[in-house]
Design an enzyme around this catalytic site. Structure first.
Site, PDB file in Angstrom:
ATOM      1  N   TYR A   1       0.835  -1.201   0.000  1.00 24.86           N
ATOM      2  CA  TYR A   1       0.000   0.000   0.000  1.00 24.86           C
ATOM      3  C   TYR A   1       0.873   1.255   0.000  1.00 24.86           C
ATOM      4  O   TYR A   1       0.638   2.191  -0.768  1.00 24.86           O
ATOM      5  CB  TYR A   1      -0.928  -0.015   1.219  1.00 24.86           C
ATOM      6  CG  TYR A   1      -1.919   1.115   1.260  1.00 24.86           C
ATOM      7  CD1 TYR A   1      -3.109   1.042   0.550  1.00 24.86           C
ATOM      8  CD2 TYR A   1      -1.678   2.252   2.012  1.00 24.86           C
ATOM      9  CE1 TYR A   1      -4.035   2.076   0.577  1.00 24.86           C
ATOM     10  CE2 TYR A   1      -2.593   3.300   2.055  1.00 24.86           C
ATOM     11  CZ  TYR A   1      -3.760   3.207   1.336  1.00 24.86           C
ATOM     12  OH  TYR A   1      -4.677   4.232   1.375  1.00 24.86           O
TER      13      TYR A   1
ATOM     14  N   THR B   1     -14.851   5.672   6.030  1.00 21.47           N
ATOM     15  CA  THR B   1     -15.486   4.990   4.899  1.00 21.47           C
ATOM     16  C   THR B   1     -15.764   3.542   5.298  1.00 21.47           C
ATOM     17  O   THR B   1     -15.222   3.049   6.295  1.00 21.47           O
ATOM     18  CB  THR B   1     -14.583   5.015   3.649  1.00 21.47           C
ATOM     19  OG1 THR B   1     -13.380   4.304   3.933  1.00 21.47           O
ATOM     20  CG2 THR B   1     -14.271   6.437   3.220  1.00 21.47           C
TER      21      THR B   1
ATOM     22  N   LYS C   1     -13.100  -3.473   7.698  1.00 16.98           N
ATOM     23  CA  LYS C   1     -12.178  -4.574   7.408  1.00 16.98           C
ATOM     24  C   LYS C   1     -10.914  -4.534   8.263  1.00 16.98           C
ATOM     25  O   LYS C   1     -10.079  -5.417   8.167  1.00 16.98           O
ATOM     26  CB  LYS C   1     -11.808  -4.555   5.928  1.00 16.98           C
ATOM     27  CG  LYS C   1     -13.010  -4.806   5.042  1.00 16.98           C
ATOM     28  CD  LYS C   1     -12.629  -4.865   3.598  1.00 16.98           C
ATOM     29  CE  LYS C   1     -13.895  -5.058   2.785  1.00 16.98           C
ATOM     30  NZ  LYS C   1     -13.762  -6.045   1.763  1.00 16.98           N
TER      31      LYS C   1
END
Length: 124
Positions: free
Chosen positions: A28, A63, A68
């Site tokens: 990421y 969001t 998760k």
């Protein structure tokens, strides 16, 4: 954009594209650094054509992807994070700037920055 000698590209990176951390993971971080570099490269290559690019690097945004995370984020913390509409307003602002303005790089974080709070709690 080249033909009309005008255009703006807004690339959504991340705070992880500006600061290295163990939190989001190597893939990421590498990807988001790449997005920032892409945006700057566009500005270098396309400024003569009136094309400008912004690398927008937000901190935590409330969001659905937060669900998760291995450690759940509290509703209180979500309320303190950047909200989607905050970014939407900023993106609209960038897109509406006059052609003479290039906003190259922008870091936006919540005032209640959980990274700062964590460091303070640890005595840093």
């Amino acid at each position: 954009m080249r033909k009309q000698k005008d255009g703006v590209i807004i690339n959504i990176a991340s705070i992880a594209g500006r600061f290295v951390s163990t939190q989001p993971g190597v893939g990421y971080i590498a990807a988001k650094h790449g997005v920032v570099a892409l945006s700057h490269s566009i500005n270098m290559e396309e400024c003569r054509n009136g094309i400008r690019s912004t690398a927008l690097s937000p901190g935590e945004v409330a969001t659905p992807i937060l669900a998760k995370r291995p450690v759940p984020v509290s509703d209180e913390d979500k309320a303190r994070m950047l909200q989607s509409e905050d970014l939407g307003d900023l993106i609209r602002y960038i897109a509406c700037l006059p052609p003479r303005v290039c906003l190259n790089d922008l870091l936006i974080t919540p005032t209640w920055n959980r990274g700062y709070i964590s460091a303070q709690d640890q005595g840093f």
